[in-house]
Scaffold this active site. Structure first.
Site, short mmCIF file in Angstrom:
data_model
loop_
_atom_site.label_atom_id
_atom_site.label_comp_id
_atom_site.label_asym_id
_atom_site.label_seq_id
_atom_site.Cartn_x
_atom_site.Cartn_y
_atom_site.Cartn_z
N TRP A 184 0.86 -1.19 0.00
CA TRP A 184 0.00 0.00 0.00
C TRP A 184 0.89 1.24 0.00
O TRP A 184 1.79 1.37 0.83
CB TRP A 184 -0.93 0.05 1.22
N GLU A 225 -2.77 -2.68 -2.91
CA GLU A 225 -3.97 -2.11 -2.28
C GLU A 225 -4.30 -0.74 -2.87
O GLU A 225 -3.47 0.16 -2.89
CB GLU A 225 -3.73 -1.98 -0.76
N LYS A 227 -6.76 2.82 -3.14
CA LYS A 227 -7.34 3.73 -2.17
C LYS A 227 -7.97 4.91 -2.90
O LYS A 227 -7.49 5.31 -3.95
CB LYS A 227 -6.24 4.22 -1.23
N ASP A 258 -9.72 -2.91 0.53
CA ASP A 258 -9.93 -2.43 1.90
C ASP A 258 -11.33 -1.83 1.94
O ASP A 258 -11.68 -1.00 1.10
CB ASP A 258 -8.84 -1.39 2.23
N HIS A 261 -11.79 1.95 1.50
CA HIS A 261 -11.09 2.63 0.41
C HIS A 261 -11.93 2.89 -0.82
O HIS A 261 -11.42 2.99 -1.94
CB HIS A 261 -9.84 1.84 0.03
N HIS A 285 -8.89 -6.21 3.30
CA HIS A 285 -8.59 -5.48 4.52
C HIS A 285 -9.93 -5.10 5.10
O HIS A 285 -10.56 -4.12 4.67
CB HIS A 285 -7.76 -4.22 4.24
N ASP A 293 -12.55 7.05 5.73
CA ASP A 293 -11.75 5.84 5.94
C ASP A 293 -11.19 5.86 7.37
O ASP A 293 -9.99 5.96 7.58
CB ASP A 293 -10.61 5.85 4.89
N ASP A 295 -11.20 3.68 9.82
CA ASP A 295 -10.64 2.46 10.42
C ASP A 295 -11.16 2.17 11.81
O ASP A 295 -10.39 1.81 12.72
CB ASP A 295 -9.09 2.52 10.39
N ASP A 325 -7.97 -4.64 9.16
CA ASP A 325 -7.22 -3.39 9.15
C ASP A 325 -8.04 -2.30 9.82
O ASP A 325 -8.83 -1.61 9.17
CB ASP A 325 -6.87 -3.00 7.70
C1 RNT Z 1 -4.16 2.70 4.62
C2 RNT Z 1 -4.22 1.27 4.26
C3 RNT Z 1 -3.16 0.39 4.81
C4 RNT Z 1 -2.79 0.67 6.23
C5 RNT Z 1 -1.93 -0.37 6.90
C6 RNT Z 1 -1.27 0.16 8.12
O1 RNT Z 1 -5.26 3.42 4.26
O2 RNT Z 1 -5.48 0.75 4.58
O3 RNT Z 1 -3.49 -0.93 4.59
O4 RNT Z 1 -3.93 0.85 7.03
O5 RNT Z 1 -1.07 -0.94 6.02
ZN ZN Z 2 -5.76 -1.33 4.38
#
Ligand code: RNT
Ligand code: ZN
Length: 418
Positions: A184, A225, A227, A258, A261, A285, A293, A295, A325
């Site tokens: 990523w 990955e 985003k 993810d 994302h 993720h 985003d 998390d 994640d």
């Molecule tokens: C960031 C990504 C990534 C990170 C991790 C720490 O937006 O989601 O995967 O969260 O690698």
């Molecule tokens: Zn991620």
């Protein structure tokens, strides 16, 4: 009422729909879930005690007791996994290296820095996954890494990524268990770019260079990955959805989806069936975006259930790798791991208890009335009794009894870290 009694009642009800609960529990226990180490210390790593988290991601909260070193992180992780059923892996970022106090520049991180992780993982029966860390570093300070216009900076990150594949292959070989390495990149721009194509071309060429060295997929598999935006990269991300899907499809890489994302009305649960028509494997993720985003800790919500159903209905457990994640520093971090991972396990078991063939038959016959009626009825079947039995059969605390263990650990260990 005992777990057994409740379970036998649940078993009978599910059997009426043609679902075998014993089999569902067994299957759930065989699906690996990769738990991210970075929930334990707010994505900090062990490289620089005073370093800030950058790259457009953020952890909020200052709950006491976060892990400050490898031993604490491992102890906390062990506590968490002792409260979670199922098969577990640990997902490491390269800045969680064990350098024995020595300062190691990112592009010099080598297999030996993960020997102690390998030993520990063997002992704890955990698989390992891996990530190059292309953020929280002076050379990522202007928001670009492998697509940076400055060749020296680009090369630095390319070296780090190449080294990461070697570390991962080494871990995979030593453990006899394939590592998935997730790439990523935070690369993006706050304001409107003048040359999107140029940045993406540089990223494509950088990936070509990173993946040039042949490494057996028995030891390591690469995933990239995408985003949609980051903090400070609101107008443009180089590794967009189309970029990563295109790159993965053309170069036989895994695509990482993810759940935070994409635009808020897009769902990863809907993307699994499409991407698997064109890719052999994908990595998830699993996160929980709240308005952005963010998390947040994963919970047993509709999208999590939908993701698990897509994996189970399609029999995709070999092709979809489940990684988590999320990172929350405002609550007990071990509880965060337990809540999020137990939620994932619940969703998998819940999906395994669905009479999918029956629903599909209704659909094929055009009987959408029965399809919707059954989907609604399934929601109130005695699922909880089956999850309790899953936990009990693995000697994992049933229902909320895990929480008192976390509270005791907080009192005896975490609060003494001040
Ligand atoms: C960031 C990504 C990534 C990170 C991790 C720490 O937006 O989601 O995967 O969260 O690698
Ligand atoms: Zn991620």
């Amino acid at each position: 009422m005992s777990t057994e009694k409740m379970y036998s009642y649940a078993k009978e009800i599910y059997a009426k729909f043609g679902v075998n609960t014993d089999k569902a529990i067994k299957r759930a226990s065989e699906i690996p879930v990769s738990i991210h180490c970075w929930q334990g210390d707010d994505v900090h790593g062990f490289e620089n005690p005073d370093g800030d988290l950058t790259g457009g991601i953020q952890v909020t909260g200052n709950y006491p007791g976060k892990a400050r070193n490898i031993d604490e992180l491992r102890a906390d992780f062990e506590k968490a996994v002792s409260l979670i059923p199922g098969k577990k892996r640990i997902n490491l970022h390269s800045f969680y290296l064990d350098s024995c106090g020595e300062k190691v520049s990112r592009e010099k991180i080598a297999p030996k820095h993960f020997d102690s992780w390998i030993e520990w993982a063997k002992e704890k029966n955990l698989g390992i996954d891996y990530n190059p860390s292309c953020f929280s570093h002076p050379l990522s300070a202007d928001g670009m890494t492998i697509s940076h216009p400055d060749k020296n900076i680009r090369d630095f990150w390319i070296e780090h990524c190449k080294g990461s594949r070697r570390v991962a292959a080494y871990i995979g070989e030593k453990l006899g268990n394939t590592v998935i390495t997730n790439f990523w990149m935070p690369d993006g721009m706050k304001d409107i770019p003048a040359d999107r194509y140029g940045a993406r071309l540089r990223m494509k060429e950088a990936y070509d260079e990173i993946f040039r060295e042949p490494i057996s997929t028995q030891y390591n598999k690469d995933a990239i990955e995408s985003k949609v935006f980051g903090i400070g990269a609101e107008s443009f991300t180089v590794g967009s959805g189309e970029f990563c899907l295109g790159y993965a499809a053309k170069n036989n890489k895994l695509l990482t989806l993810d759940t935070g994302h994409f635009h808020p009305t897009e769902y990863v649960s809907d993307k699994i069936s499409s991407t698997l028509l064109f890719l052999d494997e994908i990595l998830l993720h699993v996160s929980r975006p709240v308005r952005w985003d963010s998390d947040h800790v994963v919970i047993f919500d509709d999208e999590l259930k939908a993701i698990a159903s897509e994996i189970i209905r399609g029999n995709f457990t070999e092709r979809v790798h489940i990684g988590l994640d999320f990172f929350d520093g405002s609550i007990n971090r071990i509880a965060a791991w337990v809540i999020g991972t137990r939620a994932m396990q619940k969703a998998l078991l819940y999906a395994l208890l669905e009479p999918s063939d029956l629903l599909r038959d209704f659909e094929v016959q055009g009987d959408y009335t029965s399809r919707l009626a059954l989907m609604e009825e399934l929601k109130t079947l005695p699922f909880a009794a089956v999850f309790d039995m899953y936990c009990e059969s693995q000697n994992i605390p049933v229902r909320d009894t895990w929480l008192s263990e976390v509270k005791a650990y907080e009192k005896n260990v975490l609060l003494k870290r001040q």
